[in-house]
Design an enzyme around this catalytic site. Structure first.
Site, mmCIF file in Angstrom:
data_model
loop_
_atom_site.group_PDB
_atom_site.id
_atom_site.type_symbol
_atom_site.label_atom_id
_atom_site.label_comp_id
_atom_site.label_asym_id
_atom_site.label_seq_id
_atom_site.Cartn_x
_atom_site.Cartn_y
_atom_site.Cartn_z
ATOM 1 N N LEU A 22 30.964 65.862 15.263
ATOM 2 C CA LEU A 22 30.751 67.306 15.242
ATOM 3 C C LEU A 22 30.618 67.887 16.642
ATOM 4 C CD1 LEU A 22 28.204 67.620 12.292
ATOM 5 C CD2 LEU A 22 30.663 68.041 12.239
ATOM 6 N N ALA A 24 29.382 66.793 21.128
ATOM 7 C CA ALA A 24 28.746 65.882 22.073
ATOM 8 C C ALA A 24 28.211 66.695 23.233
ATOM 9 C CB ALA A 24 29.737 64.829 22.574
ATOM 10 N N MET A 27 22.757 65.087 25.779
ATOM 11 C CA MET A 27 21.730 64.317 25.099
ATOM 12 C C MET A 27 22.323 63.196 24.252
ATOM 13 S SD MET A 27 18.777 65.850 22.619
ATOM 14 C CE MET A 27 17.494 64.847 21.896
ATOM 15 N N ASP A 138 14.469 78.412 22.715
ATOM 16 C CA ASP A 138 15.905 78.397 23.036
ATOM 17 C C ASP A 138 16.710 79.023 21.898
ATOM 18 O OD1 ASP A 138 18.023 77.948 24.751
ATOM 19 O OD2 ASP A 138 18.431 75.937 23.993
#
Length: 737
Positions: A22, A24, A27, A138
């Site tokens: 999905l 990258a 993290m 965030d």
């Protein structure tokens, strides 16, 4: 958009069979997984280097614990996690929909009702987050997924308990510039009110297509967030009062998330059918993709459509599964429909660069050029197009080449819709293996998401705002210097040539966010690095305050001057300074290099400087430069124009890296995504500078590359004359000292 698993990817994590990638990031990798019972999940698997860090494991465990504490229909729930596993992982419910950032980039702002539903449900979710004693910190378009029944808030990776300061470093900015509160921009602790400010930014973005404090360099975004009023002109008038309250500078004056939820639920109480048709279609396509996946899908090389390298040639990044022929046909049809008549909206130039003496059986590929029509973009589009043709000629002249190249040029109209249409046309053509462009900021912003969704690598040599990676983290690159960074080199030019003093700076906002980014950094560098006084004056858009600003700075006794604004205003400032007898050093903004400034300003323009990464190759003495100038004259009959060398370097770099991704002797087509992976690591020596890309695929030279590859041009005898690179000027100053 998801993509197939790679051979190096695990096939299972705990109870989850992994089906697709999905996304990258820094993290780790997020996979689409499915349990034996058929439940879909988004499984985040952490990179090995992070997993080896005990401190990171502690933070990851904390993220999981925090996310479990929130129970709300509009917050994506945690299904399972293991922070102590050899490879830590976290599984959340899978939402088969695009992010708000993807949807707005692809289809523009949301309708007013959809934005109200979005805001009301997100505010309710944040109210639950705050009631649990947490602050998300965030909230941004990329962390909001869209589903038919409402949005979902994701990623508690930097969330904190409201009373927790153990992991917060004083003065550290945590969050995403452009979508964080003034107190966060100042490095102060975030509170629930900070999330409300971010929500206001998100709603302004959803309603207008742009963040309320603009785009550009992080430092400039933080500055504008703290000091400027939000730009809400494109937001419907009925929504502005609430947004202004959410975007108040002082946290205590903002409404609570619960207050916002109540207000917006009164305006749009029902979420049914809330998504516009185009976005609903995106959601349906993602859902269909998930349902169509088999329970177990082995990893194989797509030899025909993807053309991946055989295992052992170029590594796992070049191998993908073969999609079904039906899926390929459907994907191609969707792209053609998305183009919506791009052949009529864009001006198609005939393919050029056709090889002579083509070897039988040698494959032929297409280098696309994404240009923009109209006089405003001619300064960039013309040189870029001609550079691509010369680069193709150079490649096709190689006797041992493995493939031939032709050039296809499509031009948008300088607006978001036609830019997306051009990008869709290029991505639908399987012969197109890379694209040079787009050439301007509006087109780059709109098209990057389309190229990223298709995995088609494109590089712009003429844009310099560096936030496109947010929607296209693997396919979009910029080989041009950052707009704001060039402001630093104005200060360096003053330093190495002794042209320091009391600087008057006019920031004419009619020049757009580029001017704001440059002006903020120039003032900071002049004061902080040079230790001299800088007096900034801001000219609001659609006003005639430039004359008054120049007059005010002259009255203040400035000894140096920088007018950062559009061409007309800069010409007028030059005449005003000349009339006042001002003879100190004067700088214009870098995008005026190559324009009609010398002709239009006349005698008043003499002595003005422009500091830019664009080189006049006719003034360079290296063998590469001389060869380039000769080849350009033979091909085009004139000397290379401004911005030609950088575009040529970029095209040659694309073709060089593409050649390395072509599976030799197999007859298979190369994988599109393989070129992006190579470009991210590429090192290329160009005509005037070396090229490499940073973490966000921006131009990032090392060592003295900035100084070596930044040039000072002075207006002399009615034209721009290159005085040398900053390195050359520094050496000359040292030699004469």
């Amino acid at each position: 958009m998801s993509e197939p698993l790679r051979p190096s990817d695990p096939s299972r994590i705990a109870a989850f069979r992994l089906l697709r990638r999905l996304g990258a990031g820094g993290m780790g990798v997020v996979y689409l997984g499915r349990t034996d019972s058929g439940q879909l999940a988004a499984v985040k698997v952490i990179h090995a280097e992070s997993a080896a860090d005990d401190g990171f494991r502690a933070r990851f465990a904390r993220e999981t614990e925090l996310a479990r504490r929130v129970e709300n229909a509009w917050v994506v729930p945690v299904l399972d996690a293991d922070a102590d596993a050899l490879t830590p992982w976290l599984a959340t419910a899978y939402v088969p929909g695009p992010s708000l950032a993807e949807a707005v980039a692809a289809h523009g702002p949301l309708p007013a009702r959809a934005a109200r539903v979005l805001g009301g449900l997100l505010a309710g979710a944040l109210a639950e987050v705050h009631a649990a004693g947490l602050v998300h910190r965030d909230v941004k378009p990329g962390n909001i997924l869209l589903a038919p029944d409402g949005p979902r808030l994701i990623d508690f990776g930097i969330a904190r308990a409201a009373d927790d300061t153990a992991l917060t470093v004083s003065g550290q900015v945590v969050g995403t510039p452009g979508f964080l509160a003034p107190e966060q921009a100042r490095g102060e602790p975030a509170t629930a009110a900070s999330d409300v400010f971010a929500l206001g930014c998100v709603l302004a973005y959803a309603l207008s297509g742009r963040p309320p404090f603009g785009t550009g360099e992080p430092d400039a975004l933080l500055y504008r967030t703290v000091h400027d009023d939000p730009e809400l002109d494109a937001v419907e008038s009925g929504a502005r009062p609430l947004l202004l309250r959410c975007l108040a500078k002082e946290p205590d004056t903002r409404p609570t998330a619960a207050d916002v939820a109540r207000r917006l639920s009164e305006d749009a109480p029902e979420a049914a059918g809330w998504l516009p048709d185009a976005v609903a279609a995106m959601v349906a396509a993602r859902a269909a993709e998930g349902l169509a996946l088999p329970g177990v899908e082995p990893t194989v090389v797509d030899e025909e459509a993807a053309g991946g390298a055989a295992p052992g040639q170029d590594g796992p990044e070049d191998s993908v599964r073969r999609p079904a022929r039906r899926r390929l046909l459907l994907a191609g049809g969707a792209l053609l429909l998305t183009a919506g008549g791009a052949a009529t909206a864009a001006v198609l130039a005939a393919r050029d660069g056709d090889p002579g003496g083509s070897k039988p059986g040698r494959p032929s590929y297409v280098l696309g050029v994404h240009a923009t029509s109209g006089p405003a973009s001619a300064l960039f589009s013309g040189p870029v197009e001609r550079a691509a043709r010369l680069a193709a000629d150079s490649h096709n002249a190689g006797p041992d080449r493995g493939f031939d190249v032709t050039v296809r040029v499509l031009r948008d109209r300088g607006d978001q819709r036609s830019a997306r249409e051009v990008a869709a046309s290029f991505t639908a053509d399987r012969d197109v293996v890379a694209v040079l462009g787009p050439v301007d900021e509006v087109s780059m912003r709109a098209a990057a998401n389309v190229y990223g969704g298709a995995g088609l690598t494109h590089v712009s040599s003429t844009t310099g705002q560096q936030d496109y990676f947010l929607t296209s983290p693997r396919s979009s690159f910029q080989s041009g210097a950052s707009h704001s960074a060039l402001a630093s080199w104005v200060a360096l030019h003053a330093l190495v040539t002794g042209k320091t003093g009391r600087l008057g700076v006019v920031l004419d906002r009619a020049g757009g966010t580029v001017i704001q980014d440059q002006g903020t950094l120039l003032v900071r560098q002049w004061q902080g690095v040079l230790g001299d006084e800088a007096l900034p004056k801001v000219v609001a858009e659609e006003t005639d305050d430039g004359v008054a600003a120049v007059r005010s700075l002259l009255a203040a006794g400035v000894t140096a001057f920088a007018y950062l604004g559009p061409l007309d205003a800069t010409v007028r400032a030059a005449r005003q300074l000349a009339a006042a007898g001002f003879d100190g050093p004067r700088w214009m903004q870098h995008q005026l290099y190559g324009t009609a400034f010398p002709r239009r300003a006349g005698a008043a323009g003499e002595g003005w400087y422009v500091v830019t990464a664009a080189a006049d190759t006719t003034a360079l003495t290296t063998g590469r430069a001389r060869s380039f100038v000769r080849a350009w004259r033979r091909r085009h009959g004139t000397a290379p124009e401004p911005y030609a060398a950088e575009a040529y370097d970029t095209a040659r770099m694309l073709l060089t890296e593409f050649a390395r991704s072509v599976p030799a002797g197999t007859g298979r087509r190369p994988v599109r995504a393989a070129l992006g992976a190579r470009m991210a690591k590429a090192r290329y020596q160009g005509i005037a500078r070396p090229y490499a890309f940073g973490e966000y695929h921006q131009y990032e030279p090392d060592g003295r590359g900035w100084s070596d590859g930044t040039f000072v041009h002075e207006v002399s005898n009615g034209r721009f004359v290159q005085r040398g690179s900053l390195t050359e000027l520094e050496r000359a100053a040292e030699a004469s000292a």
